[in-house]
Scaffold this active site. Structure first.
Site, PDB file in Angstrom:
ATOM      1  N   ASP A 216       0.828  -1.199   0.000  1.00 50.49           N
ATOM      2  CA  ASP A 216       0.000   0.000   0.000  1.00 50.49           C
ATOM      3  C   ASP A 216       0.870   1.259   0.000  1.00 50.49           C
ATOM      4  OD1 ASP A 216      -2.443  -1.281  -0.099  1.00 50.49           O
ATOM      5  OD2 ASP A 216      -2.453  -1.607   2.063  1.00 50.49           O
TER       6      ASP A 216
ATOM      7  N   ASN B 268      -5.551   8.179   1.967  1.00 53.80           N
ATOM      8  CA  ASN B 268      -5.817   7.586   3.288  1.00 53.80           C
ATOM      9  C   ASN B 268      -6.318   8.618   4.294  1.00 53.80           C
ATOM     10  OD1 ASN B 268      -5.272   4.901   2.897  1.00 53.80           O
ATOM     11  ND2 ASN B 268      -3.204   4.961   3.763  1.00 53.80           N
ATOM     12  N   GLU B 269      -5.450   9.580   4.627  1.00 51.30           N
ATOM     13  CA  GLU B 269      -5.823  10.519   5.687  1.00 51.30           C
ATOM     14  C   GLU B 269      -4.888  11.709   5.767  1.00 51.30           C
ATOM     15  OE1 GLU B 269      -2.758   8.630   6.455  1.00 51.30           O
ATOM     16  OE2 GLU B 269      -4.166   7.247   7.403  1.00 51.30           O
TER      17      GLU B 269
ATOM     18  N   ASP C 251      -3.250  14.613  21.724  1.00 50.39           N
ATOM     19  CA  ASP C 251      -2.106  14.317  20.842  1.00 50.39           C
ATOM     20  C   ASP C 251      -2.335  14.791  19.414  1.00 50.39           C
ATOM     21  OD1 ASP C 251      -0.877  13.207  22.970  1.00 50.39           O
ATOM     22  OD2 ASP C 251      -0.741  11.160  22.175  1.00 50.39           O
TER      23      ASP C 251
ATOM     24  N   ALA D 112      -5.810  10.391  21.621  1.00 53.71           N
ATOM     25  CA  ALA D 112      -5.610  10.663  23.043  1.00 53.71           C
ATOM     26  C   ALA D 112      -6.036  12.066  23.465  1.00 53.71           C
ATOM     27  CB  ALA D 112      -4.136  10.425  23.419  1.00 53.71           C
TER      28      ALA D 112
HETATM   29  P1  NAP Z   1       3.865   2.126   6.840  1.00 55.65           P
HETATM   30  O1  NAP Z   1       4.266   2.586   8.183  1.00 55.65           O
HETATM   31  O2  NAP Z   1       4.664   1.094   6.132  1.00 55.65           O
HETATM   32  O3  NAP Z   1       2.296   1.680   6.824  1.00 55.65           O
HETATM   33  C1  NAP Z   1       1.667   1.172   7.898  1.00 55.65           C
HETATM   34  C2  NAP Z   1       0.801   0.004   7.480  1.00 55.65           C
HETATM   35  O4  NAP Z   1      -0.444   0.499   6.973  1.00 55.65           O
HETATM   36  C3  NAP Z   1       1.384  -0.900   6.396  1.00 55.65           C
HETATM   37  O5  NAP Z   1       1.135  -2.237   6.786  1.00 55.65           O
HETATM   38  C4  NAP Z   1       0.558  -0.522   5.181  1.00 55.65           C
HETATM   39  O6  NAP Z   1       0.457  -1.576   4.226  1.00 55.65           O
HETATM   40  C5  NAP Z   1      -0.767  -0.256   5.821  1.00 55.65           C
HETATM   41  N1  NAP Z   1      -1.748   0.511   5.060  1.00 55.65           N
HETATM   42  C6  NAP Z   1      -1.563   1.606   4.272  1.00 55.65           C
HETATM   43  N2  NAP Z   1      -2.737   2.036   3.780  1.00 55.65           N
HETATM   44  C7  NAP Z   1      -3.678   1.198   4.265  1.00 55.65           C
HETATM   45  C8  NAP Z   1      -5.091   1.111   4.121  1.00 55.65           C
HETATM   46  N3  NAP Z   1      -5.765   1.997   3.389  1.00 55.65           N
HETATM   47  N4  NAP Z   1      -5.762   0.112   4.766  1.00 55.65           N
HETATM   48  C9  NAP Z   1      -5.096  -0.769   5.526  1.00 55.65           C
HETATM   49  N5  NAP Z   1      -3.765  -0.744   5.709  1.00 55.65           N
HETATM   50  C10 NAP Z   1      -3.070   0.233   5.082  1.00 55.65           C
HETATM   51  O7  NAP Z   1       3.742   3.428   5.903  1.00 55.65           O
HETATM   52  P2  NAP Z   1       3.184   3.462   4.430  1.00 55.65           P
HETATM   53  O8  NAP Z   1       3.163   2.113   3.833  1.00 55.65           O
HETATM   54  O9  NAP Z   1       3.877   4.575   3.742  1.00 55.65           O
HETATM   55  O10 NAP Z   1       1.651   3.878   4.682  1.00 55.65           O
HETATM   56  C11 NAP Z   1       1.320   5.149   5.135  1.00 55.65           C
HETATM   57  C12 NAP Z   1       0.133   4.968   6.025  1.00 55.65           C
HETATM   58  O11 NAP Z   1       0.525   4.397   7.251  1.00 55.65           O
HETATM   59  C13 NAP Z   1      -0.547   6.239   6.445  1.00 55.65           C
HETATM   60  O12 NAP Z   1      -1.404   6.718   5.436  1.00 55.65           O
HETATM   61  C14 NAP Z   1      -1.264   5.797   7.694  1.00 55.65           C
HETATM   62  O13 NAP Z   1      -2.578   5.366   7.399  1.00 55.65           O
HETATM   63  C15 NAP Z   1      -0.517   4.595   8.171  1.00 55.65           C
HETATM   64  N6  NAP Z   1      -0.058   4.810   9.529  1.00 55.65           N
HETATM   65  C16 NAP Z   1      -0.609   4.047  10.496  1.00 55.65           C
HETATM   66  C17 NAP Z   1      -0.278   4.242  11.830  1.00 55.65           C
HETATM   67  C18 NAP Z   1      -0.938   3.376  12.863  1.00 55.65           C
HETATM   68  O14 NAP Z   1      -1.695   2.476  12.481  1.00 55.65           O
HETATM   69  N7  NAP Z   1      -0.688   3.614  14.136  1.00 55.65           N
HETATM   70  C19 NAP Z   1       0.645   5.224  12.189  1.00 55.65           C
HETATM   71  C20 NAP Z   1       1.198   5.998  11.175  1.00 55.65           C
HETATM   72  C21 NAP Z   1       0.826   5.787   9.842  1.00 55.65           C
HETATM   73  P3  NAP Z   1       1.703  -2.070   3.315  1.00 55.65           P
HETATM   74  O15 NAP Z   1       2.512  -2.909   4.237  1.00 55.65           O
HETATM   75  O16 NAP Z   1       1.049  -2.863   2.229  1.00 55.65           O
HETATM   76  O17 NAP Z   1       2.441  -0.848   2.834  1.00 55.65           O
END
Ligand code: NAP
Ligand code: MN
Length: 265
Positions: A45, A123-124, A151, A186
């Site tokens: 993703d 995404n967001e 936060d 938070a």
């Molecule tokens: P990353 O840190 O590698 O991504 C975090 C995880 O989110 C990866 O497993 C990624 O899948 C998955 N992901 C991304 N879009 C998704 C969706 N629409 N539905 C379900 N899972 C999804 O960073 P990245 O790959 O560049 O992705 C950026 C995204 O990370 C941001 O848009 C944000 O949504 C997410 N994120 C999540 C958190 C959290 O959950 N606490 C914190 C910061 C950011 P892949 O392994 O296939 O790349």
């Protein structure tokens, strides 16, 4: 048809990228990195998000399809074993287009000379303070709704609701609902400070305006990239006019992808 293939950059994804490229050239399609009608991503993703931002100025003319190589692959829902099948589909069969809503973010600063910055998120968008709690006025449809202290805040699209939003306790929304979701990170809640506490889902045309109240530097993220801003006056979020277009070659319903990604089996 003009296409391009984007890879995460690891050896396995690069090899697959070259194979797809060669197959499609053999089928008589043309490779065009500047103005592709189809963008194929190989990775996860994260790779898909990067490709979306690379071509987000020509969404009307672009269809996306993703292959996941070892990563979650919520957007990238094809597996490497299916590549031959996929390239034949791309080259030979008319495909369906499925559209998902996007989030429009407009950032305005206190400096009148800097024009507003407009971004699209798949995404967001998140907003956090770089120093201490974020204190922000939250306006919905022109009226103050609450003063948030905590936060940060996460404003997501329906297809982004399974990403960061989900980790914050937000609901998973079907992408046929043109909407945005506001989730708290938070929040401080006591006799003095009060926020609603629940995630909110806003329909199309309901704008959410965040106005940071202390003069601190805030960090704004759009999908995978981070913007730092010192003098943010407001961050305006709403459902975008634009949509992302996915090339669909087989049914793979959203709830099935949710089940496979989070429950398994
Ligand atoms: P990353 O840190 O590698 O991504 C975090 C995880 O989110 C990866 O497993 C990624 O899948 C998955 N992901 C991304 N879009 C998704 C969706 N629409 N539905 C379900 N899972 C999804 O960073 P990245 O790959 O560049 O992705 C950026 C995204 O990370 C941001 O848009 C944000 O949504 C997410 N994120 C999540 C958190 C959290 O959950 N606490 C914190 C910061 C950011 P892949 O392994 O296939 O790349
Ligand atoms: Mn990733």
């Amino acid at each position: 048809m003009k296409f391009t293939v984007k890879s995460r950059g690891d050896d396995f994804s690069n090899t697959l990228q070259q194979r797809i490229l060669q197959y499609l050239l053999d089928f008589g399609l043309s490779h065009d990195e500047k103005e592709p009608e189809m963008v194929i991503t190989v990775g996860g993703d994260g790779t898909f998000l990067q490709a979306f931002h690379e071509y987000c100025n020509r969404l009307e003319d672009t269809a996306f399809v993703g292959i996941h190589t070892g990563h979650l692959g919520f957007y990238a829902d094809w597996v490497p074993d299916e590549v031959e099948k996929l390239v034949i589909h791309i080259a030979k069969t008319p495909y369906q287009i499925v559209e998902y809503p996007l989030l429009e973010v407009v950032i305005r600063t206190n400096n009148e000379e800097i024009p507003p910055e407009r971004h699209l998120a798949l995404n967001e968008c998140t907003i956090k303070s770089l120093d201490g709690s974020l204190v922000s006025n939250v306006e919905i449809k022109g009226d103050t709704f609450e003063v948030f202290r905590g936060d940060g805040l996460c404003i997501s699209t329906p297809s982004g609701s399974t990403a960061y939003n989900k980790a914050l306790g937000g609901a998973i929304l079907h992408p046929s609902l043109a909407s945005i979701q506001i989730a708290e990170m938070a929040s401080i809640n006591n006799r003095v400070y009060r926020t609603v506490g629940s995630p909110l889902v806003l329909p199309q045309h309901h704008t959410c305006l965040l106005k940071p109240m202390n003069d601190k530097e805030v960090q704004v993220t759009i999908d995978h990239f981070t913007l730092s801003h010192s003098r943010v006056k407001s961050i305006q979020c709403r459902v975008a006019e634009e949509k992302i277009r996915f090339a669909r070659f087989r049914p793979f319903p959203f709830w099935k992808r949710v089940k496979e990604s989070f429950i398994g089996g």
